[in-house]
Scaffold this active site. Structure first.
Site, PDB file in Angstrom:
ATOM      1  N   TYR A  74       1.579  -6.215  13.207  1.00 33.46           N
ATOM      2  CA  TYR A  74       0.466  -5.461  12.627  1.00 33.46           C
ATOM      3  C   TYR A  74      -0.379  -4.852  13.737  1.00 33.46           C
ATOM      4  CZ  TYR A  74      -3.230  -4.246   9.346  1.00 33.46           C
ATOM      5  OH  TYR A  74      -4.146  -3.561   8.581  1.00 33.46           O
TER       6      TYR A  74
ATOM      7  N   GLU B 232      -9.466  -4.983   4.499  1.00 36.02           N
ATOM      8  CA  GLU B 232      -9.141  -3.891   3.589  1.00 36.02           C
ATOM      9  C   GLU B 232      -7.979  -4.273   2.671  1.00 36.02           C
ATOM     10  OE1 GLU B 232     -10.776  -1.001   3.193  1.00 36.02           O
ATOM     11  OE2 GLU B 232     -12.237  -1.630   4.699  1.00 36.02           O
TER      12      GLU B 232
ATOM     13  N   ASP C  81      -5.628  -7.909   6.404  1.00 37.35           N
ATOM     14  CA  ASP C  81      -6.977  -7.737   6.944  1.00 37.35           C
ATOM     15  C   ASP C  81      -7.945  -7.613   5.773  1.00 37.35           C
ATOM     16  OD1 ASP C  81      -6.446  -5.211   5.960  1.00 37.35           O
ATOM     17  OD2 ASP C  81      -6.368  -4.237   7.921  1.00 37.35           O
TER      18      ASP C  81
ATOM     19  N   GLU D 128       0.801  -1.231   0.000  1.00 35.02           N
ATOM     20  CA  GLU D 128       0.000   0.000   0.000  1.00 35.02           C
ATOM     21  C   GLU D 128       0.828   1.272   0.000  1.00 35.02           C
ATOM     22  OE1 GLU D 128      -2.572  -2.625   2.823  1.00 35.02           O
ATOM     23  OE2 GLU D 128      -0.486  -2.429   2.276  1.00 35.02           O
TER      24      GLU D 128
ATOM     25  N   HIS E 189      -5.209 -11.812  13.958  1.00 30.47           N
ATOM     26  CA  HIS E 189      -3.801 -11.475  14.083  1.00 30.47           C
ATOM     27  C   HIS E 189      -3.341 -11.712  15.513  1.00 30.47           C
ATOM     28  CE1 HIS E 189      -4.911  -9.461  10.406  1.00 30.47           C
ATOM     29  NE2 HIS E 189      -5.684  -8.627  11.069  1.00 30.47           N
TER      30      HIS E 189
ATOM     31  N   ASP F 158      -1.945  -5.214   3.410  1.00 29.43           N
ATOM     32  CA  ASP F 158      -2.101  -5.542   4.830  1.00 29.43           C
ATOM     33  C   ASP F 158      -2.940  -6.805   5.044  1.00 29.43           C
ATOM     34  OD1 ASP F 158      -0.566  -3.441   5.632  1.00 29.43           O
ATOM     35  OD2 ASP F 158      -2.236  -2.127   6.173  1.00 29.43           O
TER      36      ASP F 158
ATOM     37  N   ARG G 264      -3.443  -3.303  13.714  1.00 26.35           N
ATOM     38  CA  ARG G 264      -4.913  -3.286  13.695  1.00 26.35           C
ATOM     39  C   ARG G 264      -5.387  -4.694  14.052  1.00 26.35           C
ATOM     40  NH1 ARG G 264      -6.475   1.556  11.632  1.00 26.35           N
ATOM     41  NH2 ARG G 264      -4.961   2.638  10.308  1.00 26.35           N
TER      42      ARG G 264
END
Length: 488
Positions: free
Chosen positions: A320, A100, A98, A9, A366, A96, A322
């Site tokens: 990570y 998203e 997740d 990203e 995670h 990432d 989040r």
């Protein structure tokens, strides 16, 4: 020369990964999402412009099919990725780990349409070991995660485009609402209605500032004769006294009691109760607890904390950031054990601690937020101020979570003086005495930052309520055989 194109990203993340993969790899950034639902009339596709749901970009008459477009400010990044794709023998999508991130990878594949193999690689920390293992474990895009993100995005659009105009009229132009904000607004309204319905109750209390053997402490009036002195928890939301066997002190009574206590010095220590206690370490951070702790201890906003955590993740310092999980991997448990023994000694480690997340609907996709390298102490990795302070929180919290329980000695002192009609006045002071063993000062959970700005919102509101309820407060201060009354 054959090359593998890796797409992430952000450019910062791209630079870190490129240093790890080196020859044979080209790492490029997508700069976040490359496709989204149309945001303006000019972006709406021609085939849906005349539909009554066209401005939503979601077919509400059919199967809620979304219509995606490439925003104007993303076109240059898409062109750069298409150029980088030329000559590539395979593509790794390394966004990432997740929903998203999975969605971004899916959209990249749909837009670029590579004619070479495309694989998804997932890693939870940017370290050489984690990335090389992710390359070995390369997989297909998880369509279930993509559909989950798409469903959330559609809900955002359906709620946001209908509720946001209400906010523009009632609050401020430019505000947006959606799946999350709508619920938050409801919670705020509910709390405001509770606040408006609240009725204050006036009560007074007394505190004594005492000293002895070089120590000064505050004791609070707990009992007056056989009656317990009422506190805020003895009143309901309508200001009615509900506590049993509780006496409400009002201003005249309090002033008279201060004078009586003043005249009847010295007071007597009538009881000292010492009980051993145990302090268990807190679990490692989730996203929510990290932002709360950074606000409490550092005075950081959520945005400031998350920006710092993003940089720490991209630079390979933490896992990570989040996550709603408090678990640590077996590798992390082993590395933390070695670091604790090496830095503090064997007596501070008794075995791995595994924490269960208390949130019922936690996904736990995670690990908890933790250092990538446990032996990298905050002072050894050369971080800027914000990043240093957030990393220090994470490092200390994770290390402490694996240490032995702290054994402490808790002491309660009862001090009795004579008030009106010679009635006994019992003042209590409860505190924590010596720490018998447990967390060393280096990783002990710190006190919150001093100053008004670092208090939690709940603390500020409660303190304000107490000030309004009491209006003022008298303190009795004693030292040796003398004493004096203080009014704030």
């Amino acid at each position: 020369m054959a090359k593998t194109l890796v797409i992430v990203e952000s450019p910062a993340k791209a630079r870190t990964i490129e240093r790890i993969l080196r020859d044979g790899y080209e790492v490029r950034a997508s700069y976040g999402h490359v496709r989204d639902l149309p945001e303006s009339a000019s972006e709406i596709p021609e085939e849906i412009k005349k539909k009554k749901w066209g401005r939503l970009g979601v077919d509400t008459e059919g199967d809620f099919t979304p219509y995606y477009v490439i925003p104007d400010d993303k076109r240059k990044y898409v062109q750069a990725l298409r150029a980088a794709l030329k000559g590539a023998t395979q593509v790794y999508l390394a966004t990432d780990p997740d929903r998203e991130g999975e969605s971004i990878s899916w959209h990249l594949k749909e837009i670029l349409k590579p004619k070479v193999p495309v694989r998804r690689i997932v890693f939870h920390e940017i370290t050489e070991e984690a990335i090389k293992q992710a390359v070995k474990d390369a997989q297909d895009i998880d369509e279930n995660l993509v559909r989950a993100q798409e469903s959330r995005r559609i809900l955002d659009r359906l709620y946001g485009y209908t509720i946001s105009p209400v906010l523009w009229k009632k609050v401020q132009t430019g505000l947006s609402a959606g799946r999350v904000q709508s619920v938050a607004v409801r919670l705020i309204v509910d709390r405001e209605e509770e606040r408006l319905a609240f009725r204050a109750a006036i009560y007074w209390d007394l505190e004594a500032k005492l000293s002895g053997e070089g120590r000064t402490f505050i004791a609070t009036l707990a009992r007056l004769g056989d009656e317990r002195v009422a506190t805020g928890k003895d009143f309901d939301e309508k200001g009615v006294l509900t506590g049993k066997n509780a006496r409400v002190l009002l201003e005249p009574d309090s002033i008279a009691l201060v004078d009586a206590l003043w005249k009847n010095i010295p007071w007597t220590v009538t009881a000292v109760d010492e009980k051993p206690g145990v302090e268990r370490p807190a679990p490692p951070f989730t996203t929510s607890t990290l932002t709360q702790e950074a606000s409490r201890k550092l005075g950081f906003s959520t945005e400031r904390t998350m920006q710092s955590a993003q940089r720490l993740f991209q630079d390979g310092h933490i896992s990570y950031h989040r996550t709603d999980s408090t678990t640590l991997s077996e590798r992390a448990l082993g590395e933390s054990a070695a670091a604790i023994r090496g830095l503090f000694g064997d007596e501070y480690y008794s075995g791995p601690r595994r924490y269960a997340t208390k949130v019922k609907n936690a996904q736990e996709a995670h690990e908890a937020i933790r250092p990538s390298n446990f032996s990298a102490t905050p002072t050894t990795i050369g971080l800027d101020r914000d990043d240093f302070r957030v990393y220090e929180l994470i490092w200390k919290r994770t290390m402490a979570s694996q240490m032995v329980d702290a054994r402490v000695l808790r002491t309660t002192v009862e001090i009795t003086g004579r008030g009106n009609q010679r009635a006994g006045c019992d003042l209590h002071r409860a505190g924590q005495g010596d720490r018998i063993c447990g967390l060393p000062p280096r990783v002990r959970r710190g006190q919150r930052r001093s100053g008004r700005g670092a208090r939690r919102a709940g603390d500020r509101a409660a303190e304000a309520d107490r000030r309004r309820a009491r209006r003022s407060q008298r303190r009795v201060a004693g030292a040796g055989a003398g004493a004096r009354a203080e009014a704030p």
